[in-house]
Motif scaffolding. Structure first.
Motif, mmCIF file in Angstrom:
data_model
loop_
_atom_site.group_PDB
_atom_site.id
_atom_site.type_symbol
_atom_site.label_atom_id
_atom_site.label_comp_id
_atom_site.label_asym_id
_atom_site.label_seq_id
_atom_site.Cartn_x
_atom_site.Cartn_y
_atom_site.Cartn_z
ATOM 1 N N LEU A 22 24.367 76.223 82.304
ATOM 2 C CA LEU A 22 24.685 75.224 83.327
ATOM 3 C C LEU A 22 26.006 75.559 84.015
ATOM 4 C CD1 LEU A 22 24.039 71.891 81.369
ATOM 5 C CD2 LEU A 22 22.569 72.914 83.122
ATOM 6 N N GLU A 23 26.047 75.331 85.317
ATOM 7 C CA GLU A 23 27.327 75.411 86.006
ATOM 8 C C GLU A 23 28.136 74.182 85.608
ATOM 9 O OE1 GLU A 23 27.609 76.875 90.031
ATOM 10 O OE2 GLU A 23 25.449 77.313 89.971
ATOM 11 N N SER A 24 29.438 74.337 85.553
ATOM 12 C CA SER A 24 30.301 73.283 85.008
ATOM 13 C C SER A 24 30.156 71.952 85.728
ATOM 14 C CB SER A 24 31.761 73.726 85.013
ATOM 15 O OG SER A 24 32.185 74.043 86.324
ATOM 16 N N TYR A 25 29.948 71.972 87.037
ATOM 17 C CA TYR A 25 29.836 70.697 87.752
ATOM 18 C C TYR A 25 28.520 69.984 87.471
ATOM 19 C CZ TYR A 25 27.580 73.735 91.223
ATOM 20 O OH TYR A 25 26.774 74.655 91.836
ATOM 21 N N ASP A 26 27.567 70.672 86.820
ATOM 22 C CA ASP A 26 26.304 70.049 86.414
ATOM 23 C C ASP A 26 26.302 69.669 84.935
ATOM 24 O OD1 ASP A 26 25.071 70.261 88.903
ATOM 25 O OD2 ASP A 26 24.310 72.277 88.481
ATOM 26 N N ALA A 27 27.390 69.912 84.249
ATOM 27 C CA ALA A 27 27.417 69.756 82.790
ATOM 28 C C ALA A 27 28.345 68.622 82.356
ATOM 29 C CB ALA A 27 27.883 71.061 82.152
ATOM 30 N N ASP A 28 28.007 68.066 81.212
ATOM 31 C CA ASP A 28 28.818 67.051 80.545
ATOM 32 C C ASP A 28 29.119 67.604 79.152
ATOM 33 O OD1 ASP A 28 29.487 64.870 78.805
ATOM 34 O OD2 ASP A 28 28.580 63.482 80.226
ATOM 35 N N GLU A 67 36.668 72.944 89.488
ATOM 36 C CA GLU A 67 35.325 72.505 89.122
ATOM 37 C C GLU A 67 35.095 72.373 87.615
ATOM 38 O OE1 GLU A 67 34.783 76.978 90.090
ATOM 39 O OE2 GLU A 67 36.127 75.352 90.648
#
Length: 152
Positions: free
Chosen positions: A36-42, A68
């Motif tokens: 996952l790209e960081s902005y899509d991850a929790d 990001e």
């Protein structure tokens, strides 16, 4: 089956390339891997995985975390990852003497707060991963899996 989550931030594509090299290495080790790209991850998503990996570049002359991934970094310390293995990799530019790939170190320190076990030393490479960096990333994946097996 061992589950791996790789979260990365990439501006120029160098860290993304490293993440995909790792993805293939983990697949060859018979793991179930998500990227996952960081902005899509929790960071709380790591609770559902056995091996937690972050890839980041180091930004600018002050060796800053990329914008990001700052929120992900800050929230990571609140996640309980006891019993899990972590690893960090990243790209940098050797031009920044004394600040080369420092964000790898920052994330290793942050992971220490989660209770996860360090599975391998962080991998740092200059710009786009060359043959040596690719070999190091593949070995990194093997070390992370071996650490998890050792713990279980």
């Amino acid at each position: 089956m061992t589950k791996v989550l790789i979260v990365y931030a990439s501006l120029t594509g160098n860290t993304r390339t490293g993440a995909h090299i790792l993805e293939e290495a983990f697949k060859e080790l018979d793991t179930d891997v998500d990227v996952l790209e960081s902005y899509d991850a929790d960071p709380f998503e790591y609770e559902d995985y056995d091996i937690c990996v972050v890839g980041t570049y180091t930004y600018g002359t002050d060796a800053d975390l990329p914008d990001e991934i700052v929120d992900f970094y800050e929230e990571l310390e609140d996640v309980d990852l006891d019993g899990k293995v972590y690893g960090v990799f990243g790209s940098g530019d050797v031009f920044y003497v004394g600040k080369y790939c420092l964000c790898v170190d920052y994330f290793e320190e942050q992971f220490e707060k989660t209770g996860a076990q360090k599975g391998a030393n962080g991998i740092k490479y200059n710009l786009d991963p060359d043959e040596e960096a690719t070999t190091n990333l593949k070995s990194f994946a093997k070390e992370l899996v071996a650490k998890l097996e050792q713990m279980n």
